[in-house]
Design an enzyme around this catalytic site. Structure first.
Site, PDB file in Angstrom:
ATOM      1  N   HIS A   1      -4.259 -13.153  -5.710  1.00  0.00           N
ATOM      2  CA  HIS A   1      -4.684 -12.054  -6.575  1.00  0.00           C
ATOM      3  C   HIS A   1      -5.097 -12.535  -7.959  1.00  0.00           C
ATOM      4  O   HIS A   1      -5.951 -11.909  -8.591  1.00  0.00           O
ATOM      5  CB  HIS A   1      -3.652 -10.928  -6.689  1.00  0.00           C
ATOM      6  CG  HIS A   1      -4.252  -9.694  -7.326  1.00  0.00           C
ATOM      7  ND1 HIS A   1      -4.216  -9.458  -8.672  1.00  0.00           N
ATOM      8  CD2 HIS A   1      -4.987  -8.686  -6.790  1.00  0.00           C
ATOM      9  CE1 HIS A   1      -4.863  -8.334  -8.938  1.00  0.00           C
ATOM     10  NE2 HIS A   1      -5.342  -7.849  -7.819  1.00  0.00           N
TER      11      HIS A   1
ATOM     12  N   HIS B   1      -8.113   3.180  -7.596  1.00  0.00           N
ATOM     13  CA  HIS B   1      -6.995   3.026  -6.681  1.00  0.00           C
ATOM     14  C   HIS B   1      -6.078   4.245  -6.738  1.00  0.00           C
ATOM     15  O   HIS B   1      -6.173   5.072  -7.640  1.00  0.00           O
ATOM     16  CB  HIS B   1      -6.247   1.702  -6.904  1.00  0.00           C
ATOM     17  CG  HIS B   1      -5.227   1.690  -7.981  1.00  0.00           C
ATOM     18  ND1 HIS B   1      -4.771   0.535  -8.558  1.00  0.00           N
ATOM     19  CD2 HIS B   1      -4.541   2.686  -8.616  1.00  0.00           C
ATOM     20  CE1 HIS B   1      -3.854   0.818  -9.458  1.00  0.00           C
ATOM     21  NE2 HIS B   1      -3.702   2.103  -9.517  1.00  0.00           N
TER      22      HIS B   1
ATOM     23  N   SER C   1      -6.892   0.804  -2.658  1.00  0.00           N
ATOM     24  CA  SER C   1      -7.617   0.254  -3.808  1.00  0.00           C
ATOM     25  C   SER C   1      -9.059  -0.012  -3.389  1.00  0.00           C
ATOM     26  O   SER C   1      -9.311  -0.857  -2.536  1.00  0.00           O
ATOM     27  CB  SER C   1      -6.923  -1.037  -4.242  1.00  0.00           C
ATOM     28  OG  SER C   1      -7.604  -1.612  -5.323  1.00  0.00           O
TER      29      SER C   1
END
Lengths: 346, 346
Positions: free
Chosen positions: B290, B314, B210
């Site tokens: 996250h 990603h 990513s």
């Protein structure tokens, strides 16, 4: 660990839940459990609206409503909350719950006439009713021992359930999601009946009542909630109220609960009407206003851990077209589901 | 609007995607499109590791590798990045991509012997290879015109795709998700082959790369990225590196891309190995680290709107057991997939 879906509503799936069978939520949550004999619940929002000082008719209307509730066939539980809406009106909303639709129907016919069947000077009234089968409904509680809303009329609370703490848990807790995408069908329509305005919504309209109770918090936790979480929550609620229509939120009310003795409480809830469960999911998961709410809540809960005294709950229903009733008398055009239809006569 | 799943990989669904058919993402994103004849891609991570000043063998190894790449059957594209790991070692990782598994296999046999088949003084080497069928793989790009990673070897980019900007989009973009939950099968095992350590992982192991590219940003946008987003991203990457195992992240590297001329670039990527796609989903959706990354990114993008010059991409693969190869020589015990197995001899 148990499923949020009660055993007697488990069915052969044609649709998968979003998490694997071995999913373990990172913290406990609970759902309301009805007696298996309960196949429908009724949630009825009785609203009253005025601008400026409360007219004499407003207090009388609330007294009348309390009298109706106390009569034969009245609700098993009700609560009351207030908010100032986007048009500057004060609104008092009394929510009443039944677990027997026959009892409700008999009670409601005269109650409706008393509530939205007679004009009161300077006062608008409305009633918004859902009567879903329990397979179209779910609840979620962060702790036991203090049910709110529809859960008060339930038989009790579950043990720890699996389907929570992930995006999609709300859908996975609704028994109908085992076999049905619950896609919306159609658009809301206005029906004029003299001065009474009714809204005929559409299949799979979605209702959420999502509450918080900070009455047990002390000192630093209280400050953290009031300073860091509540303003972010309010901002999201304001967004839904003022700009929600474009993303499928027909109406949103951010309510302050009024205690049984009429005083202010340390409880609030957001209540909103949505075009679909999917629209609610999208807002919750990705709209900046809810991402901020979620971020603030995560920070709060990860700071406090299991010692947090804040209580959170919600109830969500995806109603079939014939499980809904919306009626407004003498209310402004942005009241509830009226905001979803054009009420001005050409 | 098109599906991220290419037409020739569409199949009769036994599993639903997470959004309704009329879902409209709030901003555009794109995916790499391979020629329909491409049925597998190969992504091979060639790592080199040392502590302190680079030993002479390290530079020689990288030169040797470049020579192998330039030879018959070498990759269609490769890039290089570096990072300092949790054990204090410097790591240089060269990622090479093929779209023809037969060509790769012929090339790899001697290349592997040259890379992890001979000990270099003070230098560890490793190779981590996936060779998935394209149905087990997806990509996502925030903008066109600058493919990265595996997308460089693709035929081109799609138009705007539907399956993004919601939780679950990653899964829905993987063609196999139409019919398969992609549940993990088993636990990683260590295989000793003299000084070479191999890890046999398990079915449905998941890889994500990513990346972010801030080379086009200017002034205030650059400052916003470097001051407000990058530190939050780094914190999340550090969490996965140091504490990821408990939530199913076997290993994470937060890499700085090295430009073709060997200088530092303004590109980075996180690369991690996961027990399952579900474990990656859970971290991304609900772990505080996250959630903060997502919140920072949302704030950034909603501040800048379409004028944002930051590029994001990603690539994600869920590999079958026979599509994986992990081999380590002279590396410390927390290197890559070694972190997932016990390497100390009793």
């Amino acid at each position: 660990m148990e499923s949020a879906i009660p055993l007697h509503l488990e069915t052969t799936r044609t649709r998968h839940k979003r998490v694997p069978d071995d999913y373990q939520p990172p913290y406990p949550s609970f759902v309301a459990r009805y007696k298996p004999a309960v196949n429908r619940v009724v949630m009825a929002y009785f609203g009253l609206q005025y601008s400026g000082a409360a007219p004499p008719g407003a207090m009388q209307a609330l007294k009348d409503l309390a009298g109706l509730f106390a009569g034969e066939g009245g609700p098993s539980h009700w609560d009351r909350a207030s908010y100032a809406d986007q048009a500057g009106y004060d609104n008092v909303v009394t929510v009443a719950y039944w677990d027997d639709v026959t009892r409700f129907d008999a009670w409601f016919a005269p109650a409706r006439e008393a509530w939205t069947g007679r004009v009161r000077e300077g006062v608008g009234t409305f009633v918004e009713v859902l009567r879903p089968v329990v397979a179209r409904h779910e609840t979620l509680f962060s702790s036991l021992d203090r049910p709110e809303g529809v859960a008060v009329i339930a038989d009790g609370m579950s043990g720890e359930v699996q389907e929570h703490a992930y995006w999609g848990g709300m859908r996975d807790r609704i028994p109908l999601s085992q076999t049905d995408a619950m896609a919306p069908g159609g658009s809301p329509e206005l029906i004029r009946d003299g001065a009474r305005l009714r809204v005929k919504a559409h299949d799979n309209l979605c209702l959420i009542r999502s509450g918080q109770d900070w009455s047990d918090t002390e000192a630093s936790e209280r400050k953290l909630y009031l300073d860091d979480v509540e303003p972010v929550l309010r901002e999201g609620m304001d967004f839904l109220r003022d700009e929600g229509l474009a993303i499928g939120c027909y109406a949103n009310r951010y309510m302050n609960v009024i205690a049984a003795d009429g005083s202010a409480s340390e409880k609030s809830y957001g209540q909103s009407w949505w075009k679909s469960l999917a629209a609610l999911e999208r807002w919750a998961e990705s709209h900046p206003t809810h991402v901020r709410i979620f971020g603030a809540a995560m920070k709060y809960l990860s700071t406090l851990g299991p010692s947090a005294k804040l209580r959170l709950y919600h109830e969500v229903t995806v109603a079939a077209a014939d499980e809904q009733f919306f009626e407004y008398l003498n209310c402004h055009a942005k009241t509830g589901m009226l905001a979803a239809v054009e009420t001005v006569t050409a």
